[in-house]
Design an enzyme around this catalytic site. Sequence first.
Site, PDB file in Angstrom:
ATOM      1  N   PRO A  14       0.817  -1.196   0.000  1.00 39.32           N
ATOM      2  CA  PRO A  14       0.000   0.000   0.000  1.00 39.32           C
ATOM      3  C   PRO A  14       0.855   1.251   0.000  1.00 39.32           C
ATOM      4  O   PRO A  14       2.078   1.185   0.094  1.00 39.32           O
ATOM      5  CB  PRO A  14      -0.735  -0.125   1.326  1.00 39.32           C
ATOM      6  CG  PRO A  14       0.285  -0.758   2.226  1.00 39.32           C
ATOM      7  CD  PRO A  14       1.075  -1.676   1.356  1.00 39.32           C
ATOM      8  N   GLU A  15       0.178   2.368  -0.081  1.00 40.40           N
ATOM      9  CA  GLU A  15       0.832   3.647   0.136  1.00 40.40           C
ATOM     10  C   GLU A  15       0.330   4.182   1.478  1.00 40.40           C
ATOM     11  O   GLU A  15      -0.309   3.446   2.226  1.00 40.40           O
ATOM     12  CB  GLU A  15       0.524   4.591  -1.032  1.00 40.40           C
ATOM     13  CG  GLU A  15       1.009   4.012  -2.360  1.00 40.40           C
ATOM     14  CD  GLU A  15       0.781   4.936  -3.549  1.00 40.40           C
ATOM     15  OE1 GLU A  15       0.646   6.153  -3.330  1.00 40.40           O
ATOM     16  OE2 GLU A  15       0.729   4.436  -4.685  1.00 40.40           O
ATOM     17  N   LYS A  69       5.104   3.863   4.917  1.00 34.34           N
ATOM     18  CA  LYS A  69       4.224   2.740   4.585  1.00 34.34           C
ATOM     19  C   LYS A  69       4.400   1.590   5.566  1.00 34.34           C
ATOM     20  O   LYS A  69       3.986   0.474   5.295  1.00 34.34           O
ATOM     21  CB  LYS A  69       4.517   2.247   3.172  1.00 34.34           C
ATOM     22  CG  LYS A  69       4.505   3.342   2.120  1.00 34.34           C
ATOM     23  CD  LYS A  69       5.030   2.807   0.804  1.00 34.34           C
ATOM     24  CE  LYS A  69       5.140   3.899  -0.247  1.00 34.34           C
ATOM     25  NZ  LYS A  69       5.662   3.391  -1.513  1.00 34.34           N
ATOM     26  N   HIS A 106       1.516 -18.927   3.589  1.00 36.54           N
ATOM     27  CA  HIS A 106       2.318 -17.701   3.612  1.00 36.54           C
ATOM     28  C   HIS A 106       2.130 -16.898   4.904  1.00 36.54           C
ATOM     29  O   HIS A 106       2.661 -15.803   5.028  1.00 36.54           O
ATOM     30  CB  HIS A 106       2.002 -16.815   2.410  1.00 36.54           C
ATOM     31  CG  HIS A 106       2.391 -17.422   1.101  1.00 36.54           C
ATOM     32  ND1 HIS A 106       3.549 -18.151   0.933  1.00 36.54           N
ATOM     33  CD2 HIS A 106       1.777 -17.407  -0.106  1.00 36.54           C
ATOM     34  CE1 HIS A 106       3.621 -18.562  -0.318  1.00 36.54           C
ATOM     35  NE2 HIS A 106       2.567 -18.139  -0.975  1.00 36.54           N
ATOM     36  N   ARG A 167      14.932  21.531  -3.170  1.00 36.66           N
ATOM     37  CA  ARG A 167      15.185  20.340  -3.984  1.00 36.66           C
ATOM     38  C   ARG A 167      15.255  20.656  -5.470  1.00 36.66           C
ATOM     39  O   ARG A 167      14.713  21.648  -5.933  1.00 36.66           O
ATOM     40  CB  ARG A 167      14.069  19.316  -3.742  1.00 36.66           C
ATOM     41  CG  ARG A 167      14.103  18.728  -2.346  1.00 36.66           C
ATOM     42  CD  ARG A 167      15.179  17.682  -2.270  1.00 36.66           C
ATOM     43  NE  ARG A 167      15.466  17.290  -0.888  1.00 36.66           N
ATOM     44  CZ  ARG A 167      16.151  16.208  -0.574  1.00 36.66           C
ATOM     45  NH1 ARG A 167      16.631  15.423  -1.521  1.00 36.66           N
ATOM     46  NH2 ARG A 167      16.390  15.910   0.675  1.00 36.66           N
ATOM     47  N   ARG A 276       8.145   3.569 -12.993  1.00 32.19           N
ATOM     48  CA  ARG A 276       6.772   3.734 -12.511  1.00 32.19           C
ATOM     49  C   ARG A 276       6.042   4.574 -13.546  1.00 32.19           C
ATOM     50  O   ARG A 276       6.415   5.706 -13.780  1.00 32.19           O
ATOM     51  CB  ARG A 276       6.765   4.456 -11.158  1.00 32.19           C
ATOM     52  CG  ARG A 276       7.408   3.653 -10.052  1.00 32.19           C
ATOM     53  CD  ARG A 276       6.407   2.674  -9.461  1.00 32.19           C
ATOM     54  NE  ARG A 276       7.033   1.720  -8.586  1.00 32.19           N
ATOM     55  CZ  ARG A 276       7.267   0.449  -8.931  1.00 32.19           C
ATOM     56  NH1 ARG A 276       6.954   0.015 -10.121  1.00 32.19           N
ATOM     57  NH2 ARG A 276       7.809  -0.371  -8.081  1.00 32.19           N
TER      58      ARG A 276
END
Length: 293
Positions: A14-15, A69, A106, A167, A276
């Site tokens: 997930p984020e 996360k 698992h 940045r 991505r």
Amino acid sequence: MPYISHSEDGDRMPELPEAEVVARQIRAGLLGAQLTDVWIGRADIVREGYDTARWYCGGTLRSVERFGKSVALGFVNSHACRYVVAELGMTGLLLFQSTATKHPQHVHVKLSFEGGREPELRYWNPRRFGRLSLLDKAGLDRYRTRRFGLDPLAVSQQDFVRLLQERRGRLKALLMHQQVIAGIGNIYANEILFRAGLHPNLQVSQLSVRKIETLYTIMCKVLDEAIRHGGSSVRDFFAPDGSEGQYKRRHLVYGKEGRPCPNQCGGVIQRLRGERSSYFCPRCQAVRSKRHA
Ligand SMILES: [Zn+2]
């Protein structure tokens, strides 16, 4: 009963919103409960601190925090404090006992509880290598410092503006740089940038203060809304109770290549392939738009 399965491809889930949903469910189900047993099926599922597993038995769950996360469970036992830190995603989910999984082999860790709403929390991990850490406070601080930059839900607008002004580089890559801003991945980066009208490859140095402020507002709004809708279950995210996030229905550009722009500008959603993929409207998110004043 939901069945959890695993897919190999796609963006990491997930984020931040999904991890926040996980933390909130565990908090609601287990905060204050006593840990009665720790079962670890394979030693190599624990990245760090395997030898300390016994310490946790008899401890009380005192805190559930999200960092980026990851989710950290804080236990108190005999006035000492330690943490179980789980990285979530394709490499692992935290699930309550009632959530059935398609591949129960698992499930590599089980935490048994008394005095909470849930009897057990499981760590399900099809990749079978260390994504769980058993840490003391100093270890947790090191873990956080090494991995996570500012939290988007905690950073002030002023600090966010300052951070972006310091940045260089492309905007989307910066939003996804976990050591700078922790928790945003490809799905939410695409959704935030579309709503902000900013091209994913825009150079951060080209952004005016006003644009950064707008980006901040939209980032907070998108993440808040996603949390309220249980996150986005795009491929393999499920909350501890097995529920799927519904925010996926509100995605405007992610995975919508070739569809008309939701702003009805006449543009078509494009996909820029890369490590991505970026999804964007070339009209609403033009690199040199007059709206970038
Ligand atoms: Zn458009």
